[in-house]
Design a protein around this motif. Structure first.
Motif, PDB file in Angstrom:
ATOM      1  N   THR A  46       0.811  -1.223   0.000  1.00  0.00           N
ATOM      2  CA  THR A  46       0.000   0.000   0.000  1.00  0.00           C
ATOM      3  C   THR A  46       0.842   1.272   0.000  1.00  0.00           C
ATOM      4  N   GLU A  47       2.140   1.143  -0.154  1.00  0.00           N
ATOM      5  CA  GLU A  47       3.020   2.303  -0.028  1.00  0.00           C
ATOM      6  C   GLU A  47       3.265   3.042  -1.334  1.00  0.00           C
ATOM      7  N   GLY A  48       3.149   2.363  -2.467  1.00  0.00           N
ATOM      8  CA  GLY A  48       3.391   3.012  -3.742  1.00  0.00           C
ATOM      9  C   GLY A  48       2.288   3.988  -4.100  1.00  0.00           C
ATOM     10  N   ASN A  49       2.663   5.016  -4.841  1.00  0.00           N
ATOM     11  CA  ASN A  49       1.709   6.002  -5.338  1.00  0.00           C
ATOM     12  C   ASN A  49       1.346   5.710  -6.783  1.00  0.00           C
ATOM     13  N   THR A  50       0.146   6.118  -7.185  1.00  0.00           N
ATOM     14  CA  THR A  50      -0.227   6.149  -8.597  1.00  0.00           C
ATOM     15  C   THR A  50      -0.178   7.603  -9.036  1.00  0.00           C
ATOM     16  N   ILE A  51       0.687   7.902 -10.014  1.00  0.00           N
ATOM     17  CA  ILE A  51       0.920   9.274 -10.462  1.00  0.00           C
ATOM     18  C   ILE A  51       0.699   9.304 -11.970  1.00  0.00           C
ATOM     19  N   SER A  52      -0.500   9.675 -12.374  1.00  0.00           N
ATOM     20  CA  SER A  52      -0.910   9.518 -13.763  1.00  0.00           C
ATOM     21  C   SER A  52      -1.895  10.605 -14.148  1.00  0.00           C
ATOM     22  N   GLY A  53      -2.003  10.846 -15.455  1.00  0.00           N
ATOM     23  CA  GLY A  53      -2.993  11.781 -15.966  1.00  0.00           C
ATOM     24  C   GLY A  53      -2.651  13.243 -15.780  1.00  0.00           C
ATOM     25  N   ASN A  54      -1.405  13.543 -15.431  1.00  0.00           N
ATOM     26  CA  ASN A  54      -1.014  14.920 -15.118  1.00  0.00           C
ATOM     27  C   ASN A  54      -0.374  15.626 -16.316  1.00  0.00           C
ATOM     28  N   GLY A  55      -0.301  16.968 -16.211  1.00  0.00           N
ATOM     29  CA  GLY A  55       0.407  17.753 -17.203  1.00  0.00           C
ATOM     30  C   GLY A  55      -0.403  18.222 -18.384  1.00  0.00           C
ATOM     31  N   PHE A  56      -1.704  18.038 -18.365  1.00  0.00           N
ATOM     32  CA  PHE A  56      -2.555  18.519 -19.454  1.00  0.00           C
ATOM     33  C   PHE A  56      -3.230  19.814 -19.000  1.00  0.00           C
ATOM     34  N   PRO A  57      -3.203  20.891 -19.741  1.00  0.00           N
ATOM     35  CA  PRO A  57      -2.549  21.078 -21.046  1.00  0.00           C
ATOM     36  C   PRO A  57      -1.177  21.749 -20.931  1.00  0.00           C
ATOM     37  N   ALA A  58      -0.553  21.661 -19.789  1.00  0.00           N
ATOM     38  CA  ALA A  58       0.662  22.444 -19.539  1.00  0.00           C
ATOM     39  C   ALA A  58       1.930  21.780 -20.075  1.00  0.00           C
ATOM     40  N   ASN A  59       1.794  20.640 -20.760  1.00  0.00           N
ATOM     41  CA  ASN A  59       2.948  19.952 -21.322  1.00  0.00           C
ATOM     42  C   ASN A  59       3.985  19.616 -20.258  1.00  0.00           C
ATOM     43  N   ASN A  60       3.526  19.052 -19.157  1.00  0.00           N
ATOM     44  CA  ASN A  60       4.414  18.720 -18.060  1.00  0.00           C
ATOM     45  C   ASN A  60       4.428  17.214 -17.852  1.00  0.00           C
ATOM     46  N   SER A  61       5.262  16.774 -16.927  1.00  0.00           N
ATOM     47  CA  SER A  61       5.492  15.351 -16.678  1.00  0.00           C
ATOM     48  C   SER A  61       4.702  14.870 -15.465  1.00  0.00           C
ATOM     49  N   GLY A  62       4.751  13.572 -15.225  1.00  0.00           N
ATOM     50  CA  GLY A  62       4.166  13.068 -13.995  1.00  0.00           C
ATOM     51  C   GLY A  62       4.936  13.533 -12.783  1.00  0.00           C
ATOM     52  N   ILE A  63       6.271  13.429 -12.856  1.00  0.00           N
ATOM     53  CA  ILE A  63       7.166  13.852 -11.777  1.00  0.00           C
ATOM     54  C   ILE A  63       8.321  14.618 -12.400  1.00  0.00           C
ATOM     55  N   PHE A  64       8.683  15.763 -11.819  1.00  0.00           N
ATOM     56  CA  PHE A  64       9.930  16.394 -12.232  1.00  0.00           C
ATOM     57  C   PHE A  64      10.849  16.551 -11.027  1.00  0.00           C
ATOM     58  N   ILE A  65      12.148  16.419 -11.291  1.00  0.00           N
ATOM     59  CA  ILE A  65      13.195  16.573 -10.289  1.00  0.00           C
ATOM     60  C   ILE A  65      14.214  17.529 -10.885  1.00  0.00           C
ATOM     61  N   THR A  66      14.452  18.654 -10.232  1.00  0.00           N
ATOM     62  CA  THR A  66      15.330  19.639 -10.840  1.00  0.00           C
ATOM     63  C   THR A  66      16.156  20.357  -9.782  1.00  0.00           C
ATOM     64  N   GLY A  67      17.384  20.693 -10.141  1.00  0.00           N
ATOM     65  CA  GLY A  67      18.241  21.484  -9.269  1.00  0.00           C
ATOM     66  C   GLY A  67      19.330  20.680  -8.606  1.00  0.00           C
ATOM     67  N   GLY A  68      20.452  21.312  -8.393  1.00  0.00           N
ATOM     68  CA  GLY A  68      21.628  20.632  -7.869  1.00  0.00           C
ATOM     69  C   GLY A  68      21.469  20.038  -6.489  1.00  0.00           C
ATOM     70  N   LEU A  69      20.538  20.547  -5.698  1.00  0.00           N
ATOM     71  CA  LEU A  69      20.315  19.994  -4.358  1.00  0.00           C
ATOM     72  C   LEU A  69      19.276  18.875  -4.347  1.00  0.00           C
ATOM     73  N   ALA A  70      18.663  18.612  -5.478  1.00  0.00           N
ATOM     74  CA  ALA A  70      17.659  17.540  -5.564  1.00  0.00           C
ATOM     75  C   ALA A  70      18.362  16.207  -5.787  1.00  0.00           C
ATOM     76  N   ARG A  71      18.981  15.701  -4.741  1.00  0.00           N
ATOM     77  CA  ARG A  71      19.745  14.466  -4.840  1.00  0.00           C
ATOM     78  C   ARG A  71      19.345  13.539  -3.684  1.00  0.00           C
TER      79      ARG A  71
END
Length: 203
Positions: A46-71
Motif C-alpha cells: 500500500t506504499e506506492g503512489n499512482t501518479i498519472s494523468g497529469n500535465g494537461f494542457p501544460a505539457n508537463n510530466s508526472g514527476i519532475f526533479i530539478t536542481g543541484g540539491l535535488a539528490r
C-alpha cells in the motif's frame, strides 16, 4: 532546499478515487525543486503512489526533479502513467519522470516491491538531462504490471541526454535488472545521446 526527509506514500495523484480514471493536475503530479533526501512510495503493498494523468494542457510530466540539491531522492513501488492496477494507461502529458540538473537519485530497487512501473506516458518513460550518478534498477518500463504485455510509453522508455553521465541502468545482482519493452512510435527502448558518457546498461 530545506524540503528534505519527506515521505509521500500510498496516494492517488492525478487519478480519481477508484484509481482507474484520470483527474489530472494541470502541471506535474509531483515536483522536487532543489529538494533532496525524500522518499516517494515504498516496497509495501500500500506504499506506492499512482501518479498519472497529469500535465494537461501544460505539457508537463508526472514527476519532475530539478536542481543541484535535488539528490538522494528515492522512488520505490510507484505506478507512473498507468491506472492503480497497472493494466491500463492513464498517460502523463510528457514524461513519466523528468530529471534535470539533479544527480544521485534512485529510481527503483532490488528488493521485491521496490521497482516502479513506468508505462503508458505520452512521450518518454524517463528523461534525464544534465543529470548523473543515478541508479535505475528493478523497474518495468513500457509493460503492464505483469511485465509481459505491452503498455508502451509513446517514445523512448529511457532517454539520457546533454551530459547525463555515470548513471547505472540495471545491475548484475539479483533484482537489479530492468525490464524495458514496447517503446512506441518506432523509437528505441533506450536512447543515449551525444555528450552522455560512462553510463552502464546491465542485466
Amino acid at each position: 532546499a530545506n524540503a528534505t526527509s519527506n515521505q509521500v506514500r500510498g496516494n492517488l495523484i492525478g487519478v480519481a478515487s477508484g484509481g482507474s480514471s484520470a483527474l489530472g493536475n494541470v502541471n506535474a503530479g509531483l515536483g522536487f525543486s532543489d529538494a533532496g533526501g525524500n522518499l516517494l512510495g515504498g516496497a509495501g503493498a500500500t506504499e506506492g503512489n499512482t501518479i498519472s494523468g497529469n500535465g494537461f494542457p501544460a505539457n508537463n510530466s508526472g514527476i519532475f526533479i530539478t536542481g543541484g540539491l535535488a539528490r538522494a531522492n528515492r522512488f520505490l513501488g510507484n505506478r507512473i502513467g498507468t491506472d492503480s492496477s497497472g493494466s491500463s494507461a492513464i498517460a502523463n502529458r510528457y514524461e513519466g519522470i523528468y530529471i534535470s540538473s539533479a544527480n544521485s537519485n534512485v529510481i527503483g530497487g532490488t528488493l521485491v516491491g521496490e521497482g516502479n512501473l513506468i508505462a503508458g506516458n505520452t512521450t518518454r518513460g524517463l528523461r534525464m538531462t544534465n543529470s548523473s550518478y543515478s541508479e535505475i534498477r528493478g523497474n518495468l518500463f513500457g509493460t503492464r504490471s505483469d511485465g509481459v504485455n505491452s503498455l508502451a510509453n509513446g517514445q523512448f522508455n529511457i532517454e539520457l541526454e546533454d551530459r547525463s553521465s555515470f548513471n547505472t541502468i540495471g545491475g548484475l545482482t539479483a533484482g537489479a535488472g530492468n525490464r524495458i519493452g514496447f517503446s512506441g512510435g518506432g523509437f528505441a527502448a533506450i536512447r543515449i545521446r551525444d555528450s552522455a558518457t560512462n553510463n552502464a546498461v546491465l542485466g
